[in-house]
Design a protein around this motif. Structure first.
Motif, PDB file in Angstrom:
ATOM      1  N   ARG A  10       0.945  -1.084   0.011  1.00  0.00           N
ATOM      2  CA  ARG A  10       0.054  -0.172   0.138  1.00  0.00           C
ATOM      3  C   ARG A  10       0.885   1.291  -0.122  1.00  0.00           C
ATOM      4  O   ARG A  10       0.612   2.105  -0.700  1.00  0.00           O
ATOM      5  N   GLU A  14       1.013   4.034  -2.868  1.00  0.00           N
ATOM      6  CA  GLU A  14       0.660   5.534  -2.556  1.00  0.00           C
ATOM      7  C   GLU A  14       2.066   6.566  -3.201  1.00  0.00           C
ATOM      8  O   GLU A  14       2.051   7.482  -3.612  1.00  0.00           O
ATOM      9  N   ALA A  17       1.388   6.543  -6.648  1.00  0.00           N
ATOM     10  CA  ALA A  17       0.178   7.385  -7.123  1.00  0.00           C
ATOM     11  C   ALA A  17       0.662   8.795  -7.142  1.00  0.00           C
ATOM     12  O   ALA A  17       0.102   9.400  -7.937  1.00  0.00           O
ATOM     13  N   THR A  21       0.364  11.736  -9.965  1.00  0.00           N
ATOM     14  CA  THR A  21      -0.295  12.795  -9.700  1.00  0.00           C
ATOM     15  C   THR A  21       0.679  14.081 -10.082  1.00  0.00           C
ATOM     16  O   THR A  21       0.241  15.055 -10.561  1.00  0.00           O
ATOM     17  N   HIS A  54      -3.113  -2.387  -6.753  1.00  0.00           N
ATOM     18  CA  HIS A  54      -3.914  -1.067  -5.785  1.00  0.00           C
ATOM     19  C   HIS A  54      -4.047   0.072  -6.989  1.00  0.00           C
ATOM     20  O   HIS A  54      -4.985   0.557  -6.874  1.00  0.00           O
ATOM     21  N   LEU A  55      -3.017   0.213  -7.656  1.00  0.00           N
ATOM     22  CA  LEU A  55      -3.119   1.604  -8.656  1.00  0.00           C
ATOM     23  C   LEU A  55      -3.983   1.280  -9.583  1.00  0.00           C
ATOM     24  O   LEU A  55      -4.780   2.314 -10.085  1.00  0.00           O
ATOM     25  N   GLN A  56      -4.347  -0.058 -10.108  1.00  0.00           N
ATOM     26  CA  GLN A  56      -5.496  -0.329 -10.952  1.00  0.00           C
ATOM     27  C   GLN A  56      -6.809  -0.056 -10.331  1.00  0.00           C
ATOM     28  O   GLN A  56      -7.763   0.459 -10.814  1.00  0.00           O
ATOM     29  N   ASP A  57      -6.944  -0.546  -9.138  1.00  0.00           N
ATOM     30  CA  ASP A  57      -8.347  -0.452  -8.395  1.00  0.00           C
ATOM     31  C   ASP A  57      -8.601   1.100  -8.190  1.00  0.00           C
ATOM     32  O   ASP A  57      -9.890   1.280  -8.146  1.00  0.00           O
ATOM     33  N   LYS A  58      -7.653   1.653  -8.010  1.00  0.00           N
ATOM     34  CA  LYS A  58      -7.985   3.204  -7.862  1.00  0.00           C
ATOM     35  C   LYS A  58      -7.984   3.961  -9.221  1.00  0.00           C
ATOM     36  O   LYS A  58      -8.271   5.082  -9.160  1.00  0.00           O
ATOM     37  N   LEU A  60      -5.894   4.277 -11.582  1.00  0.00           N
ATOM     38  CA  LEU A  60      -4.616   5.135 -11.884  1.00  0.00           C
ATOM     39  C   LEU A  60      -3.781   4.441 -13.110  1.00  0.00           C
ATOM     40  O   LEU A  60      -3.142   5.391 -13.645  1.00  0.00           O
ATOM     41  N   SER A 236     -13.377   2.680 -18.437  1.00  0.00           N
ATOM     42  CA  SER A 236     -12.193   3.752 -17.887  1.00  0.00           C
ATOM     43  C   SER A 236     -11.868   4.593 -18.882  1.00  0.00           C
ATOM     44  O   SER A 236     -11.192   5.750 -18.658  1.00  0.00           O
TER      45      SER A 236
END
Length: 244
Positions: A10, A14, A17, A21, A54-58, A60, A236
């Protein structure tokens, strides 16, 4: 990150991520592979894969089997109106449109196709499966049905167009060659569902992501159906704007 604690994936996600951004990884760019990320963050490959998931779930990144993870591009605002066309939509957004003919053939019309085309069940319809792309990114996968007896020669037109135009195949141009100079949507229905195996493969999208299926009937200037189509868009990558 020297250990693989419970939250390392995680934390790693982040960090990536934040880099996305802040523009370190731009839309469409490829994220380093899981082994490379594992070396960078001092974790094992499984942890790196969990971070990418995790990035795919968000929303991104998108993970393409056999190709890697890519930063999600800006969502395309796809306009839907009586006469808006695939090519016009993308050119207006400064995207390069292209279409590839995946398969072409004749088959007996089932109930849905027959109703859409206004022909008897079992009568021959021509099916052209097309993959639509924007700047080389798969956007739509469509099954397009045409009334064979009403549009004689439509198969040959599509086959020739694919050979001559390569990836710039146009449904509008193909219909014009069989005498349909204008057509518009008479009916449109949109629903969200899971992709089929073929859709996930051609659209290069994860099987757990939804597609937006658009079902339309197009009619000529006399109101006679000339095309019934079921087109799936990767959810998406597109949003629909309805022109009233």
């Amino acid at each position: 990150m020297q250990n693989d604690g419970m939250n390392l994936w995680r934390q790693m996600g982040e960090t990536l991520a934040n880099e996305i951004t802040n523009g370190v990884w731009t839309p469409g760019s490829r994220i380093p592979s899981a082994p490379d990320l594992a070396i960078r963050f001092g974790v094992n490959r499984h942890t790196a894969l969990r971070a990418l998931a995790h990035l795919q779930d968000k929303g991104l990144v998108r993970i393409e089997r056999g190709r890697g993870a890519f930063v999600v591009e800006n969502v395309i605002s796809y306009r839907m109106g009586p006469r808006t066309r695939f090519e016009e939509n993308l050119v207006g957004l400064n995207r390069v449109p292209s279409r590839k003919l995946i398969s072409l053939g004749d088959l007996p019309a089932n109930e849905a196709v027959a109703a859409g085309l206004g022909i008897p069940v079992g009568q021959t319809a021509t099916l052209a499966r097309l993959l639509g792309e924007a700047n080389g990114l798969p956007l739509s996968y469509g099954s397009n049905y045409f009334p064979t007896s009403r549009l004689p020669g439509i198969s040959e037109v599509f086959r020739s167009a694919q050979q001559e135009e390569k990836e710039r195949l146009s449904i509008t141009a193909c219909l014009r060659q069989v005498g349909i100079t204008d057509f518009q949507r008479k009916m449109m229905r949109v629903r969200s569902r899971q992709p089929t195996n073929d859709e996930a493969r051609y659209l290069r999208m994860p099987p757990n992501e939804s597609v937006l299926e658009v079902i339309v009937t197009n009619v000529d200037s006399d109101g006679i159906p000339v095309m019934y189509a079921s087109t799936s868009f990767c959810s998406s990558r597109v949003e629909f704007v309805m022109d009233m």
